[in-house]
Write a protein that holds these residues in place. Structure first.
Motif, short mmCIF file in Angstrom:
data_model
loop_
_atom_site.label_atom_id
_atom_site.label_comp_id
_atom_site.label_asym_id
_atom_site.label_seq_id
_atom_site.Cartn_x
_atom_site.Cartn_y
_atom_site.Cartn_z
N THR A 21 0.77 -1.18 -0.06
CA THR A 21 -0.14 0.16 -0.10
C THR A 21 0.98 1.20 -0.21
N ASN A 41 -6.80 5.20 10.22
CA ASN A 41 -6.80 3.55 9.74
C ASN A 41 -7.47 2.81 10.98
N TYR A 58 -8.04 10.84 3.94
CA TYR A 58 -6.80 10.75 3.15
C TYR A 58 -6.80 11.98 1.92
N ARG A 71 -8.20 3.68 -3.61
CA ARG A 71 -8.74 2.06 -3.22
C ARG A 71 -7.71 1.23 -3.84
N TRP A 74 -4.83 1.03 -1.40
CA TRP A 74 -5.46 0.42 -0.26
C TRP A 74 -5.48 -1.07 -0.41
#
Length: 202
Positions: A21, A41, A58, A71, A74
């Motif tokens: 990530t 998070n 974010y 996304r 992530w």
């Protein structure tokens, strides 16, 4: 005597690339996460904020980050789910010798990716007597409350449980409550070898 086996998900069944990530975010000039985002998070993993709020948190610190890019970054941690591990679990479930519980720090965006990319996910889910994701129960490992929640929900005795997780902090927390543990090392150990690796417990 072990009566209940509690499994983590990431790096126990599904393979992870944990640095991925941040490697992806580096492409968008994000070198490290602020303390605020680290806290965000954890809130997200506990299901205390929505996916939309999570993404916006974010973007509020990194305006260059488009939703799709975020996304994808992530979800870069999620690699693949080898079917042979599902087959191992399926056999274990069919034998009905143990109560099987999944206990995972998993957020909504990640589990949505899994549902969309692992064709046997629903069958995998059905192998468990209970399937607990942190964002659905508002607890996360290694907080003692998450283990106490599972023990209470199922009226379990800690000394009759084995908990399998790849993170030592998580297995240490379970051990503090009297639960047997296997801190699995995913680069050299595999969950399918459970009854060899922990033969002293069975």
């Amino acid at each position: 005597m072990i009566k209940t086996i509690i499994f983590d998900f990431g790096d126990v069944f599904i393979n992870l690339d944990k640095p991925a990530t941040m490697r992806e975010m580096n492409k968008y000039e994000i070198e490290k996460l602020s303390e605020n985002l680290m806290d965000i998070n954890q809130q997200y993993e506990k299901g205390l904020i929505s996916s939309e709020e999570f993404v916006k948190s974010y973007q509020s610190e990194h305006s260059q980050l488009q939703t799709e890019h975020f996304r994808n970054s992530w979800n870069a941690i999620l690699v693949d789910f080898p079917e042979y591990r599902y087959q191992f679990l399926k056999k274990l479930s069919e034998e009905k010798n143990y109560q099987l519980i999944l206990l995972s720090n998993t957020n909504e965006i990640h589990i949505d990716w899994v549902k969309g990319n692992v064709p046997f996910f629903e069958d995998f889910n059905a192998c468990f007597d209970a399937f607990y994701l942190s964002h659905e129960i508002n607890f996360r490992k290694p907080d003692a409350e998450i283990y106490e929640f599972v023990l209470k929900q199922h009226d379990l005795k800690p000394q009759e449980c084995l908990f399998i997780d790849d993170t030592k902090e998580n297995t240490d927390a379970a051990e503090n409550l009297g639960i047997y543990t296997w801190n699995i090392e995913p680069t050299r150990e595999d969950v399918i070898d459970l009854f060899t690796a922990k033969k002293e417990l069975f």
